[in-house]
Design a protein around this motif. Sequence first.
Motif, short mmCIF file in Angstrom:
data_model
loop_
_atom_site.label_atom_id
_atom_site.label_comp_id
_atom_site.label_asym_id
_atom_site.label_seq_id
_atom_site.Cartn_x
_atom_site.Cartn_y
_atom_site.Cartn_z
N ARG A 99 0.82 -1.21 0.00
CA ARG A 99 0.00 0.00 0.00
C ARG A 99 0.86 1.26 0.00
N ASP A 100 1.98 1.21 0.75
CA ASP A 100 2.92 2.33 0.80
C ASP A 100 2.22 3.63 1.19
N ALA A 101 1.35 3.56 2.20
CA ALA A 101 0.54 4.72 2.56
C ALA A 101 1.20 5.60 3.62
N ARG A 102 2.10 5.04 4.42
CA ARG A 102 2.75 5.78 5.51
C ARG A 102 4.25 5.59 5.44
N GLY A 103 4.97 6.43 6.18
CA GLY A 103 6.41 6.30 6.22
C GLY A 103 6.89 5.21 7.16
N ALA A 104 6.08 4.91 8.19
CA ALA A 104 6.48 3.91 9.18
C ALA A 104 5.24 3.44 9.94
N TYR A 105 5.43 2.36 10.71
CA TYR A 105 4.32 1.78 11.46
C TYR A 105 4.76 1.38 12.85
N LEU A 150 9.71 10.63 13.19
CA LEU A 150 8.71 10.99 12.19
C LEU A 150 7.55 11.71 12.87
N SER A 151 6.86 12.55 12.12
CA SER A 151 5.68 13.21 12.65
C SER A 151 4.54 12.20 12.76
N ALA A 152 3.56 12.50 13.62
CA ALA A 152 2.48 11.55 13.92
C ALA A 152 1.70 11.15 12.68
N GLU A 153 1.46 12.11 11.78
CA GLU A 153 0.64 11.78 10.61
C GLU A 153 1.34 10.86 9.62
#
Length: 283
Positions: A99-105, A150-153
């Motif tokens: 999906r590659d929707a966020r920078g990290a999890y 990283l920022s929260a978003e």
Amino acid sequence: MISVLILTLNEEVNIAECLDSVGWADDVLVLDSGSEDRTVEIAEAEGARVMHRPFDNFASQRNYGLQEGGLEYDWVLHLDADERVTPELRSELEREARRDARGAYRVPSKLMFQGRWLKHAGMYPTYQIRFGRCDALTFTQVGHGQRGDLSAEQVGTLDEPLLHYAFSKGIADWVQRHNRYSTDEAVHALAAEGKSTDWTALVWGDSQARRRALKDLSYRLPCRPLLRFFYVYLWRMGFLDGRPGFDYAVLLSFYEYLIGLKRRERTRGEESQGQEGGKEMSL
């Protein structure tokens, strides 16, 4: 699709099972800090690449692996040797990488102790940022642990947990490690004393920001070891985990006691140095 980076130091007890749990990955890097047992031999026999770097802190180790490890894929899973990846977590990791929707999890973790999962005393779910893109995720050292930079978003949260066998090398090893960790936490606690409370994070921040603010605020509370025991054993219902829940609550209160002792020791040391400095100036 996913590279795996594992930090090790004398992990011959754990490394084979950890590597088996990520046997689906074709790019696995073990970053070793000078093991004197069979850790490196086992890792190489399991097909992992091995690099060496003296340990300074967790954040620097992970960042070094990201920058110098020659990782093949954009997405990286960060592990310690006493952690295991379940098939369900593997599926979720692969799905989110596509999906590659966020920078990290953030990845939840199940603490295993005395042959069982500490559902209550282990304060499940606790989260750490352990999965991210190489070009997005770096780490900052805070206390004895690390935080994602990283920022929260930019950070998502996974549902499936890691299995964490924190006591796989025995109680003595846990106590030895937490003796070291308590020194780092004492230093962080003293630094936090000079800062104002981030009330915005407490009220409006995400769960991770609130947890950080609450931790910094809790350093100012009296009787922290006793409060930690009651919080884990009663408020979080650790008693439902049976004897392992009680034992773990006692260990955590002991850990808090060490932090407090070392804070006071350092404070007295700074005060005595200041007094000695004043005497020298008066001569």
